[in-house]
Design an enzyme around this catalytic site. Sequence first.
Site, PDB file in Angstrom:
ATOM      1  N   ASP A  71       0.955  -1.166  -0.046  1.00 53.92           N
ATOM      2  CA  ASP A  71       0.119  -0.057   0.136  1.00 53.92           C
ATOM      3  C   ASP A  71       0.971   1.327   0.177  1.00 53.92           C
ATOM      4  O   ASP A  71       2.028   1.195   0.381  1.00 53.92           O
ATOM      5  CB  ASP A  71      -0.912   0.099   1.365  1.00 53.92           C
ATOM      6  CG  ASP A  71      -2.088  -0.757   1.034  1.00 53.92           C
ATOM      7  OD1 ASP A  71      -2.439  -1.087  -0.175  1.00 53.92           O
ATOM      8  OD2 ASP A  71      -2.980  -0.977   2.002  1.00 53.92           O
ATOM      9  N   LYS A 103      -2.586   4.604  -4.760  1.00 54.98           N
ATOM     10  CA  LYS A 103      -2.615   5.592  -5.746  1.00 54.98           C
ATOM     11  C   LYS A 103      -1.534   6.165  -6.210  1.00 54.98           C
ATOM     12  O   LYS A 103      -0.328   6.331  -5.415  1.00 54.98           O
ATOM     13  CB  LYS A 103      -3.398   6.896  -5.295  1.00 54.98           C
ATOM     14  CG  LYS A 103      -4.191   7.661  -6.110  1.00 54.98           C
ATOM     15  CD  LYS A 103      -5.335   8.148  -5.585  1.00 54.98           C
ATOM     16  CE  LYS A 103      -5.418   9.563  -5.274  1.00 54.98           C
ATOM     17  NZ  LYS A 103      -6.820   9.938  -4.500  1.00 54.98           N
ATOM     18  N   MET A 149      -6.998   9.256   9.667  1.00 56.05           N
ATOM     19  CA  MET A 149      -7.685  10.095   8.204  1.00 56.05           C
ATOM     20  C   MET A 149      -8.418  11.101   8.642  1.00 56.05           C
ATOM     21  O   MET A 149      -9.632  11.236   8.233  1.00 56.05           O
ATOM     22  CB  MET A 149      -8.498   9.008   7.587  1.00 56.05           C
ATOM     23  CG  MET A 149      -7.537   7.947   6.983  1.00 56.05           C
ATOM     24  SD  MET A 149      -8.423   6.305   6.286  1.00 56.05           S
ATOM     25  CE  MET A 149      -8.736   5.532   7.722  1.00 56.05           C
TER      26      MET A 149
HETATM   27  N1  SAH Z   1      -3.504   0.431   9.081  1.00 52.59           N
HETATM   28  C1  SAH Z   1      -2.814   1.610   9.412  1.00 52.59           C
HETATM   29  C2  SAH Z   1      -3.987   2.975   9.504  1.00 52.59           C
HETATM   30  C3  SAH Z   1      -4.234   3.087   7.870  1.00 52.59           C
HETATM   31  S1  SAH Z   1      -5.279   4.495   7.646  1.00 52.59           S
HETATM   32  C4  SAH Z   1      -2.335   1.815  10.958  1.00 52.59           C
HETATM   33  O1  SAH Z   1      -2.605   0.723  11.916  1.00 52.59           O
HETATM   34  O2  SAH Z   1      -1.355   2.532  11.326  1.00 52.59           O
HETATM   35  C5  SAH Z   1      -4.282   5.698   7.230  1.00 52.59           C
HETATM   36  C6  SAH Z   1      -3.977   6.555   8.363  1.00 52.59           C
HETATM   37  O3  SAH Z   1      -2.968   6.093   9.301  1.00 52.59           O
HETATM   38  C7  SAH Z   1      -3.426   7.998   7.793  1.00 52.59           C
HETATM   39  O4  SAH Z   1      -4.430   8.747   7.434  1.00 52.59           O
HETATM   40  C8  SAH Z   1      -3.080   8.538   9.197  1.00 52.59           C
HETATM   41  O5  SAH Z   1      -3.930   9.158   9.978  1.00 52.59           O
HETATM   42  C9  SAH Z   1      -2.617   7.228   9.913  1.00 52.59           C
HETATM   43  N2  SAH Z   1      -1.088   7.015   9.719  1.00 52.59           N
HETATM   44  C10 SAH Z   1      -0.400   6.162   9.057  1.00 52.59           C
HETATM   45  N3  SAH Z   1       0.882   6.275   8.963  1.00 52.59           N
HETATM   46  C11 SAH Z   1       1.197   7.252   9.505  1.00 52.59           C
HETATM   47  C12 SAH Z   1       2.322   8.034  10.074  1.00 52.59           C
HETATM   48  N4  SAH Z   1       3.572   7.770   9.925  1.00 52.59           N
HETATM   49  N5  SAH Z   1       2.120   9.288  10.826  1.00 52.59           N
HETATM   50  C13 SAH Z   1       1.132   9.609  11.167  1.00 52.59           C
HETATM   51  N6  SAH Z   1      -0.286   9.247  10.852  1.00 52.59           N
HETATM   52  C14 SAH Z   1      -0.070   7.899  10.210  1.00 52.59           C
END
Ligand code: SAH
Length: 288
Positions: free
Chosen positions: A67, A89, A204
């Site tokens: 992803d 994307k 998000m």
């Molecule tokens: N499965 C992922 C979340 C996916 S949804 C998890 O468990 O972390 C995607 C969201 O995750 C982003 O919009 C943001 O809010 C958060 N996110 C993922 N990586 C991030 C990072 N390095 N720093 C801050 N937010 C992050």
Amino acid sequence: MPTGSPNTLKGWATMDGAEGFARLDTENFPTFEPGTVWLVGAGPGAPGLMSLLAYHAMQTCDIVVYDALVNPDILRWVRPGAELQYAGKRGGKPSPQQRDITLRLIELAKAGKRVLRLKGGDPFMFGRGGEESQNLAKAGVPFRIVPGITAGVGGLAYAGVPTTHRDLNHSVTFLTGHDATGTMPANVDWGAVAKASPVIVMYMAVKNCAEISRALLAGGRDPDDTLTFVSNATLPNQTVMTTPLGEVENFLEQNMPPTPAIVIVGKVDRWREILDWYADTQRENPIG
Ligand code: SAH
């Protein structure tokens, strides 16, 4: 075997002369069978935060379907010869439909491949891992889940914020800031969350943050409560910004927090004052 070592692990390996030092490459990891899919969490960003099972999967897979939020540095550990397929994307093109990705996983598994589905953070935390594994189950494709460190916990740690602390919160709420259509989720009881959860961790949520703040304030949340953005958490370019909840709209007129970002509502800034450890030279190592 040294005393106190886990005796459930068979084949305790030792380096020459170094009694009890187990080498990773000789451990008995579960076999990545052909025709199966492993849904693997890559962690929040820093490659060092990946699990050993995730590393093992990268060493033994035939193909990685990854992803957008997966740190490309992690892909260096995929064994030479394995195929890399991007499922996010790219270059302004529309992102592949979730259905297409799931079908691709099923097809690859049915073709006998060891398919590593690599997702940012934890696959079951706002990562659609639930949907993907559900469809794999329906299609009769065997799968395994390898949990990862989710951004809403690991990212907080790198910002000096304990997800729970006995002096502040006995509970925490994880929320997504937008639903499948991109708007603020309507089926969340924002009033109840505002009252019941001392710390709210949102994924998000940057885009709908002003609207969410209004809903929390309308639900009785103190306007002096703090809203914190943790952007690019666990990476050397991590940034943290804070604003009083009641001033989010003004704040966003002046500032644009980089994404991806975790949004925290709650008085966690008091922890940051004491616990903000990820600074200066600590950021120089790209592994973590
Ligand atoms: N499965 C992922 C979340 C996916 S949804 C998890 O468990 O972390 C995607 C969201 O995750 C982003 O919009 C943001 O809010 C958060 N996110 C993922 N990586 C991030 C990072 N390095 N720093 C801050 N937010 C992050």
